[in-house]
Design a protein around this motif. Structure first.
Motif, short mmCIF file in Angstrom:
data_model
loop_
_atom_site.label_atom_id
_atom_site.label_comp_id
_atom_site.label_asym_id
_atom_site.label_seq_id
_atom_site.Cartn_x
_atom_site.Cartn_y
_atom_site.Cartn_z
N UNK A 1 29.93 3.92 -11.26
CA UNK A 1 28.79 4.84 -11.36
C UNK A 1 28.50 5.16 -12.81
N UNK A 2 29.57 5.32 -13.63
CA UNK A 2 29.34 5.62 -15.04
C UNK A 2 28.62 4.46 -15.70
N UNK A 3 29.12 3.24 -15.49
CA UNK A 3 28.46 2.07 -16.07
C UNK A 3 27.03 1.98 -15.58
N UNK A 4 26.86 2.32 -14.30
CA UNK A 4 25.54 2.21 -13.71
C UNK A 4 24.57 3.18 -14.37
N UNK A 5 25.03 4.44 -14.61
CA UNK A 5 24.07 5.38 -15.21
C UNK A 5 23.78 5.01 -16.65
N UNK B 1 41.69 -0.94 -14.15
CA UNK B 1 40.56 -1.03 -15.08
C UNK B 1 39.95 -2.43 -15.09
N UNK B 2 40.83 -3.42 -15.20
CA UNK B 2 40.34 -4.81 -15.19
C UNK B 2 39.54 -5.09 -13.94
N UNK B 3 40.13 -4.71 -12.80
CA UNK B 3 39.48 -5.03 -11.54
C UNK B 3 38.17 -4.29 -11.38
N UNK B 4 38.11 -3.06 -11.90
CA UNK B 4 36.86 -2.31 -11.80
C UNK B 4 35.77 -3.02 -12.57
N UNK B 5 36.13 -3.51 -13.75
CA UNK B 5 35.15 -4.21 -14.58
C UNK B 5 34.67 -5.47 -13.86
N UNK B 6 35.62 -6.25 -13.36
CA UNK B 6 35.27 -7.47 -12.63
C UNK B 6 34.37 -7.14 -11.45
#
Lengths: 155, 505
Positions: free
Chosen positions: B128-132, B257-262
């Motif tokens: 959500x942070x990346x999305x905003x 963290x890695x998996x969230x980015x992927x």
């Protein structure tokens, strides 16, 4: 085999779709270069190519469904169609009681519990949807005269 | 940055409205419930509940917040049945069974559940942070897209769909084409010419989106449940008192963290949702950290990776849906259809024209994530008990809910036959290894695809070269080609390597 049959049936439908796209659909006046007919023509071409490929090289073999499962699936479909057919005439409560009881019993619930489930979902579902959420559900053509007379009696 | 902050302020003002806040919580709760039920994934849950949410008559942002809560909650809940039953709630939770179930069998169900809840929370929040941050910028860029660029974007979307989803490229392509063909039924908006209506008044305006969704997903799922009924009862492992430890979090922080980015970036790719993301994240993590061969035997990292990824992908999939109007997964395709029903055209203009909807949704996802973590940690026992609801009650319940939903919208019993018929069609498609997401994606995007193609050719006066006249469209065609070729090439390389290894042995 199942793949081929399914693809063949879809091919017949798609050919019908293509014939209509190439012959029937026409705008009385051409507004844009493509018109309403080009897009369906493109789609039918893509679909026919895909279907021919599947007919040529189907991947999976059988459906892996035993006769008993077929029987149960057919019964479930018949029940669903029956439920849809009786939805308005019998009204939500009665048709849901019937449907819920029969289907859950068919799928292995004990008879009494199935009846309990059917009655609960019919009555509770109706109360929840109609009274609480103000949704529109059929009360049943059979009961409408009853409702009307009772309302007349009150007024 | 300013736009992001002021947008978020607008969004939180909408999402923190007591009524909407309640809807987030209700959505998350029911979503988790649906996700936890074996076999019922987010897509079926949203499909079955969408008509009911629609007919309740909420304002668009509230209805959407409710649906997004359900979607989100279901992605959370999918892990419960994966861990306790070894039966994934949906395709996105398949990878969770690999390490989650062994942990539960080793008597650490509580630890597995709480760790995966934390991983899901981090993945979701991260997304959500990346999305905003990304969405407004992407929307700003997408405003410059012309019709020809949109055509290229659609081609890219369907190309990535065909190459990454499902077992067979041809079948996925055919599924998408079937969806596109279904979308041509009805009166052509440009010329007023009826197409494929055969004089039936009910479908002059096209087949209703809700009917397609409930039929293909709800009813087809029901038939699948009926089919699988005989295969024995499921046994749930008990939830114990064990809980996630600090050491677990320390061991998995980089994994998460890695998996969230992927997960986020795979989620953004049109057409590829949680299932691809969790599989890739698990695979990557296994390659990076599986030094002792503990993956698959209850390694916490193997549990955290797919869970973080599939929740991040759920957020990532919202990005193209909100900014470009092109959904990133089957479920977001349904949410897109829901927006269209409220007369909101998702796309670059939405952030400018309907900020309360766009940002309200984003803000509700922040809240939803926190709410899900809070709901999930203490109430996991309750959700676990839901797993023991016998399937023979669940199956009729799906039909009853679907019928209520469809009937309350139009009040037309013919629609009930339509959803049953589409359900049978959907069951056959599933049975023959077609995935249903391309069908719904094609159906939702059909109108947009055709409109843009025709508009582009109107601009050029029928000259097809307009489609490749601009660098943006050329770039997108290039990406489309890449996304088709790359997986095929990698697959061939992996096979060749496996053959070499086999030969060496």
């Amino acid at each position: 085999m199942a793949n081929r049959i399914f693809a063949a049936v879809l091919l017949v439908v798609t050919l019908g779709y293509a014939v209509i796209a190439f012959t029937t659909i026409k705008a009385p006046f051409q507004y844009d270069p493509l018109g309403p007919e080009s897009w369906p023509r493109i789609l039918s071409a893509v679909a026919i190519l895909c279907l021919l490929f599947i007919l040529w090289k189907p991947d999976a073999d059988g459906l892996d469904v035993t006769r008993r499962v077929w029987f149960r699936l057919t019964a479930a479909v018949v029940l669903l169609f029956g439920y849809a057919e009786l939805y308005e005439p019998l009204g939500f409560i009665l048709s849901t009681i019937l449907f819920g009881t029969i289907l859950s019993a068919m799928l292995g619930a004990q008879k009494l519990r199935a009846l309990g489930f059917g009655v609960a979902s019919g009555v509770a579902g109706y109360l929840l949807c109609v009274t609480l959420m103000d949704l529109n559900l059929p009360e049943g053509a059979l009961f409408e005269p009853l409702f009307e007379t009772s309302q007349q009696g009150e007024s | 940055m300013d736009t992001v902050l002021s947008g978020l302020a607008t969004g939180f003002a909408v999402a923190l409205d007591p009524f909407n806040l309640m809807l987030v919580l209700v959505g998350c709760f029911f979503g988790t419930l649906i996700g936890a039920l074996p076999g019922l994934g987010p897509i079926n849950g949203v499909a079955i509940l969408l008509p009911i949410a629609y007919s309740l008559g909420f304002p668009p942002e509230s209805a959407l917040i409710l649906l997004a809560g359900i979607y989100y909650g279901a992605e959370y809940g999918g892990r419960i049945s994966s861990i306790l039953l070894n039966v994934p709630g949906d395709a996105g939770a398949v990878m969770t069974t690999l390490d989650g179930n062994p942990l539960a069998r080793a008597g650490q169900a509580g630890r597995a559940l709480s760790l995966s809840a934390v991983a899901s929370f981090v993945g979701g929040t991260f997304a959500v942070i990346l999305m905003s941050l990304f969405a407004p910028a992407l929307a700003g860029f997408a405003v410059t897209f012309g019709p020809a660029d949109y055509v290229a974007l659609m081609v890219f979307a369907f190309a990535s769909l065909a190459s990454l989803v499902g077992k067979s490229t041809v079948k996925t392509l055919l599924g998408a084409t079937i969806g596109l063909m279904m979308a041509t039924i009805g009166i052509d908006a440009n010329t007023g010419v009826p197409r494929y209506t055969f004089g039936i008044p009910d479908i002059l305006a096209g087949i209703d989106f809700l009917i397609v969704v409930v039929g293909l997903f709800g009813m087809a799922e029901l038939l699948t449940l009926v089919e699988h009924q005989a295969r024995g009862t499921l046994k749930s492992l008990p939830v114990d008192k064990s809980f996630v430890r600090m050491a677990d979090l320390a061991a998995t922080k980089w994994t998460i963290l890695r998996s969230s980015l992927i997960g986020f970036f795979i989620g953004i790719l049109p057409g590829t949702g949680a299932s691809v993301a969790s599989a890739v994240a698990y695979g990557t993590e296994k390659r990076i950290s599986d030094k002792d061969g503990t993956f698959g035997h209850g390694d916490v990292r193997g549990l955290a990776a797919p869970e973080a990824a599939n929740n991040a992908a759920a957020g990532g999939a919202m990005v193209p849906m909100l900014t470009l109007g092109i959904p990133g997964s089957g479920t977001t395709a349904i949410l897109l259809g829901a927006l269209l029903m409220f007369n909101i055209q998702p796309g670059p203009m939405m952030f400018a024209q309907r900020p309360e909807v766009a940002w309200g949704l984003v803000a509700s996802m922040y809240i939803g994530n926190v709410a899900l973590l809070i709901i999930n940690l203490p109430l996991v026992g309750l959700f676990a008990r839901m797993l023991t609801i016998p399937q023979h009650y669940l199956t009729p319940l799906i039909a009853i809910l679907a019928f209520i939903g469809i009937y309350t919208i139009v009040g037309n019993p013919h629609d009930l036959f339509m959803i049953t018929g589409l359900g049978i069609f959907g069951w056959f498609l599933r049975k023959l290894d077609f995935s249903l997401a391309p069908v719904i994606l094609g159906f939702v995007l059909g109108g947009l695809f055709e409109d843009n193609l025709r508009r582009a050719l109107s601009i050029s006066g029928g000259d097809w070269s307009i489609l490749v006249a601009h660098w943006k469209s050329v770039l997108l065609y290039g990406l489309a080609l890449l996304v088709v070729i790359l997986p095929a090439w990698l697959g061939r390389r992996a096979r060749a390597q496996a053959r070499r290894e086999a030969a060496a042995r």
